[in-house]
Structure formats: structure tokens, C-alpha cells
Design an enzyme around this catalytic site. Structure first.
Site, short mmCIF file in Angstrom:
data_model
loop_
_atom_site.label_atom_id
_atom_site.label_comp_id
_atom_site.label_asym_id
_atom_site.label_seq_id
_atom_site.Cartn_x
_atom_site.Cartn_y
_atom_site.Cartn_z
N LYS A 158 26.52 46.13 52.27
CA LYS A 158 26.14 45.12 51.28
C LYS A 158 26.86 43.82 51.65
O LYS A 158 28.05 43.84 51.99
CB LYS A 158 26.56 45.61 49.89
CG LYS A 158 26.10 44.74 48.73
CD LYS A 158 26.51 45.37 47.38
CE LYS A 158 25.98 44.59 46.19
NZ LYS A 158 26.32 45.19 44.89
N SER A 205 22.35 45.60 41.57
CA SER A 205 22.37 44.49 42.49
C SER A 205 22.36 44.88 43.97
O SER A 205 22.02 44.05 44.80
CB SER A 205 23.63 43.66 42.23
OG SER A 205 24.80 44.39 42.59
N SER A 243 25.01 48.93 39.53
CA SER A 243 24.43 48.28 40.72
C SER A 243 24.23 49.19 41.93
O SER A 243 23.61 48.77 42.91
CB SER A 243 25.29 47.09 41.14
OG SER A 243 25.06 45.99 40.31
#
Lengths: 472, 92
Positions: free
Chosen positions: A78, A153, A177
Site C-alpha cells: 500500500k 481504503s 480499511s
């Protein structure tokens, strides 16, 4: 079967048996990225040359009989994890030129155990969001149907695993997330106990809630990665010295006799869990019963305050963490913040401001105690909790972007776990209108081994993970 | 609840356009309205939770270890001079 359809465990076996090389495996992932990233927008930065170079080095080590937990395995990170020498943006224009001078602890551990970082994945900027649409680099699409959100997210990380661009991917879970996008993409998502995995080098969102986890195809792979990432880190004072168990050994134990609680507030609360999600969840409960688990109705009475509590504490911490971005030492100036970051900075600054602190922030910290007490009381009678992850199936891109509160309420079944600091594991539980959905298991602090055991039993019985996004 | 968006933006050092001020006024009010539900929660004699690890006084040895060089430390700044960060003047 393509090489990138393999689980990490299968790929490790193939590499060891010289059925293929790490270079071939990494190339297969890079090919998919090249073909599909334009439309899926899962990666912000692809590390093609570095990855191929590292793969060749891994192949040399493999030839010499080296055995490391993730040797030669392509992993995506990420884009909120600092990677030395590789641009790290947090998907915000504030950091669009930022190049970290050091690796996050998790990245260092992944590299040290042989993993190959193929690229940096898209996310809601600063990890603020539930759909992936808040990225300053454009929304990520759901590979199961590109008109739908993949969840956020950690949107790009989920999509990278679901579409075969990497065999595993790192994520952060502050209010859901990891778990939410895992459930929307037919992947396994782990949010470990708060503090189990070091936050060092990960751009902070809300420091008392941020949990560092990952996405994989299977529960077994998830356990394998946690075995690498978990543990005390002298650079993160919130990591306890609690020993890291061997997560593989308890994985295959049966779940007969385990008591799994279902909080009535999660399935019949007033906050709108849809009928189709309930039906899917009830099917999952039947599977767990078939496996010998005992399903017990429980109550977590303060559940209804979760989102309100979370949307005081989290923006307060966000406003303080994002205060450091002044455009002086790194990054651009504050006008480069996107819409959602500004909204959260404003909300947090307000609830912490003179005259409002007691009514909002202090009250929320007390309600947080009530939510923790609910879980502690429940775990006296049960071993783990099962619940849906999202109250609805994935929604269409654009559906919630004009209504922040509606977007916030997507996290209604995931935030309480973060407030309490307990672990949560999402496992695929089937499909609603051809879109993936998942079930989450929550347990007491440091019960990841138990969650893996339940998740593994459920997954091996249902085998939803075998279905691939591109087959639809 | 009406938020003084201008005041809050000043506290947060956020430059906002006129349209943004209007938009946030509306959106933040609706979020706060939702948050008001916390008032219903009974929290008499409840202690606040500010962190969940139960760890206290975590320390480490105060010994120098390898760290970033000066050049590495300023590598991401848009504005440096003689190996230092350059900032706007505070005094006239």
C-alpha cells in the site's frame, strides 16, 4: 493455471521444486499489471526493474538451497508504507514527489525474508475512505465489475491480490480499511491486534487505531505473512513483547465445540444491514455449525455509538498527524490536501478546540471504554465473534461521494474492532449479484491464531477463494 | 450545531476557498448532528480510553545509533540552503 493464480504456499513449493523461477513468477504479475492497471488503477508506482532484479537474485539464493519464508514471492505494498528510494505518496498530491530515505519496519521484514516488492498500490488519500474513491490519483476499480468500488481504503492492495498482480499485499486498517476491501474483492484480509505489527515508517492516520495487516488469497497465506511482520519493534513503542506464536501449527485444528457469538446489534440493528447480506451471513453460520461450532446470540449494547465515537477520535488524531505536513521538510504545501483530508482535519480540529473538547473528544474516549467493556464481557462466554463486514454489497462508483456521512456509515460493522484494539479476519463468504462478499471473525487481543483456525476451516469448507475475478 | 469554519480553518492552517467554506459548513454540521447521539451514552464514572495497549513507560537505551545523514534528511525539501531547511522569515 497462471503462475500468479497460485497461493503463496503453492508458489513457494513450485519455486523450491524448480518448477518455475521467481523471475517467471514476478514477470507474470508484472504482465497483468501492464495489461490491466490502466483500467483498474490499482498501482500508483510499479517497480518493474527493481522487482525483476530482485527476482533474479532470489533465484540465485533458491539455487543455493536458501529457504526464507517469502523468498521470491511478489508482494504489493500500500502506498502509505515508506519504501526506501521508491516514491511514497499516501495517494495524496501533498506527497506526489516524496521519496523516503528509509523502509518501514514491515517493508524491511518482508525484504529480509525474501519478498519482492512489485509496486505501490492506490488507496483513499491518507487512508481516508471506504471505497478507494478519495485517491488524488483516481479511483481504483473492482476487478469483479469495474463499475463498482473495490472498497477502501486499501483499495489497490485488495485489487492487486484479487486480479493476480501480486500474491499478497500490505494494508492498513484504522476503521475497516483492510477488511472491507477484502470482502468486496473475494480476498482474505487481516487486521491484527493493535500493536501486534509495527507502525514504524507507515504514514500515520489515527495513531491509537492504525493496525497493520495484509491481503492474501487464503487464510494460510495470511498466517504466513503475519509470522513475518508481527513482533516487538524498538521503533514503535506500542508493540508489546508478547511472543509471536507459530501461526501455522494451530491452523488446521478443527473448530468443533468452539463458541462463536453473533452480536444481535450487528445483524438486526437499525443501521441497515441489507436482506441479501443477512441471507449470505446466515448461510455462513450454517457452514460454521456444520463444522461443529456452536453459534451463540450475544449483545454488544454500545455498538450503536461506534461510528459516532470513531468519527470523533479518528479525525482528532488525523488533524494532529497531518499537522506536520507544512511543505518545509518534505511534500507540498497544505493547499494540496484533497477534499476528504481537509474535511477530517477540520472536524478533528473542531472537536479538539477550546470549549468543545469535553463535549466531544473526552466523551468519545469514555464511550470507547464502554465499547471495550462490551467486547471483554462477551469474550467471557464465547471464543470469537462472527459478523458481516459491510452492511451492503459493493456499491457503484460515485454512489456515495457526495454524502460523506453515508460513506462513513459503510464502516458501521468494522470500526468497533479498531476502537477496542482487537484482531479481525475477513474471509470470502460468497457472492451477491456476482459481487464478492465476506464474513469477519473477531477475537480477544492476540487471538490471531484462533481467528486463522476458524477462517481456515470456513474457507476449506466453502472454497470461495478458488473463484477468480477474471472468470466472470 | 453550526461550526465557525473560518476560525477552525485558521487553527488548522488550511487555506479554503469560498465554495469550500460553504460546503464544509453544511457537511460538517450534518456529521456533527449524527455524532450528537453520543450524548445518550451513560458515561458517569467511566474512565477515558486514550490507548489500548496497557503498556506504560516504554523506554529504550539512550544510545546513539546510525541515522540519516544531513543530506538524506533534507533530500525531500523543496527549499534548502547550505544543507539546512529554508523557512520563511518569522520576524520582519
Amino acid at each position: 493455471m497462471r503462475l500468479n493464480d497460485l497461493t503463496i504456499k503453492q508458489a513457494k513449493q513450485g519455486l523450491r521444486n524448480k518448477e518455475f523461477s521467481s523471475e517467471e513468477l514476478v514477470k507474470t504479475c508484472l504482465d497483468v499489471i501492464e495489461k490491466r492497471n490502466k483500467s483498474l488503477n490499482a498501482f500508483i508506482t510499479v517497480c518493474k526493474d527493481e522487482a525483476l532484479d530482485k527476482a533474479r537474485k532470489a533465484d540465485d539464493l533458491l539455487k543455493n538451497g536458501q529457504d526464507l519464508p517469502l523468498l521470491g514471492i511478489p508482494i504489493a505494498a500500500k502506498d502509505i508504507f515508506s519504501t526506501k528510494g521508491i516514491r511514497t505518496t499516501a495517494a495524496s498530491k501533498v506527497l506526489d514527489n516524496y521519496i523516503p530515505q528509509y523502509d518501514a519496519t514491515v517493508i524491511r521484514k518482508l525484504k529480509d525474508t525474501g519478498a519482492i516488492i512489485v509496486g505501490k498500490t492506490n488507496l483513499d488519500a491518507w487512508a481516508h475512505g471506504s471505497s478507494g474513491e478519495n485517491s488524488d490519483f483516481g479511483p481504483t476499480k473492482n476487478p469483479w465489475n469495474e463499475e463498482y468500488v473495490p472498497g477502501g481504503s486499501s483499495s489497490g492492495s485488495a485489487v492487486s491480490v484479487a486480479s493476480g498482480m501480486a500474491l499478497g499485499a500490505t494494508g492498513t486498517d484504522t476503521g475497516g480499511s483492510i477488511r472491507l476491501p477484502a470482502s468486496f474483492t473475494n480476498t482474505v484480509g487481516l487486521k491484527p491486534t493493535y500493536g501486534r505489527v509495527s507502525r514504524y515508517g507507515i504514514i500515520a492516520m489515527a495513531s491509537s487505531l492504525d493496525s497493520i495487516g495484509h491481503f492474501t488469497k487464503t487464510v494460510e497465506d495470511s498466517a504466513l505473512i503475519l509470522g513475518v511482520t508481527a513482533g516487538k519493534d524498538e521503533f514503535d513503542a506500542t508493540t508489546p513483547s508478547e511472543t509471536v506464536p507459530d501461526y501455522q501449527t494451530s491452523l488446521t485444528k478443527r473448530i468443533k465445540g468452539l463458541r462463536i457469538g453473533v452480536p444481535k446489534e450487528y445483524v438486526s440493528g437499525q443501521e441497515g444491514v441489507t436482506a441479501e447480506v443477512k441471507a449470505n451471513f446466515n448461510e455462513s453460520l450454517k457452514t460454521l455449525e456444520k463444522l461443529g461450532a456452536e453459534i451463540i446470540d450475544i449483545s454488544l449494547p454500545n455498538t450503536e455509538y461506534g461510528i459516532a465515537c470513531y468519527y470523533i477520535i479518528q479525525p482528532a488524531e488525523v488533524s494532529s498527524n497531518l499537522a506536520r505536513f507544512d511543505g518545509i521538510r518534505y511534500g507540498n504545501e497544505r493547499e494540496s490536501f484533497g477534499d476528504e483530508a481537509k474535511r477530517r482535519i477540520m472536524l478533528g480540529t473542531f472537536t479538539l478546540s477550546v470549549g468543545y473538547y469535553d463535549a466531544y473528544y473526552k466523551k468519545a474516549m469514555k464511550v470507547r471504554t464502554l465499547i471495550i467493556n462490551d467486547f471483554e464481557k462477551a469474550f467471557e462466554k464465547i471464543d470469537a465473534i462472527a459478523s458481516p463486514v459491510s452492511p451492503t454489497k459493493p456499491w457503484k462508483i460515485g454512489d456515495k461521494t457526495n454524502d460523506p456521512l453515508k460513506m462513513y456509515l459503510s464502516d458501521i460493522l468494522t470500526v468497533n474492532c479498531n476502537l477496542a484494539g482487537i484482531p479481525g479476519l475477513t474471509v470470502p463468504s460468497g457472492f451477491i449479484d456476482k459481487l464478492p462478499t465476506g464474513i469477519q471473525f473477531l477475537g480477544p487481543k492476540f487471538s490471531e491464531d484462533l481467528l486463522f483456525r476458524i477462517g481456515h476451516a470456513f474457507e476449506q469448507e466453502t472454497k470461495f477463494y478458488e473463484k477468480k475475478a477474471y472468470e466472470t | 450545531m453550526k461550526i465557525d469554519v473560518l476560525h477552525i480553518a485558521k487553527l488548522a492552517n488550511l487555506p479554503l476557498s469560498k465554495e469550500e467554506i460553504e460546503k464544509y459548513q453544511k457537511q460538517l454540521s450534518s456529521i456533527l448532528e449524527y455524532i450528537e447521539k453520543l450524548k445518550k451514552a451513560k458515561t458517569d464514572n467511566i474512565i477515558e480510553t486514550s490507548q489500548v495497549t496497557n503498556l506504560e513507560n516504554v523506554t529504550k537505551k539512550d544510545e546513539p545509533t546510525p541515522s540519516l545523514s544531513q543530506n538524506e534528511a533534507i533530500a525531500n525539501s523543496n527549499n534548502t540552503q547550505n544543507g539546512s531547511f529554508k523557512v520563511k522569515a518569522i520576524f520582519e
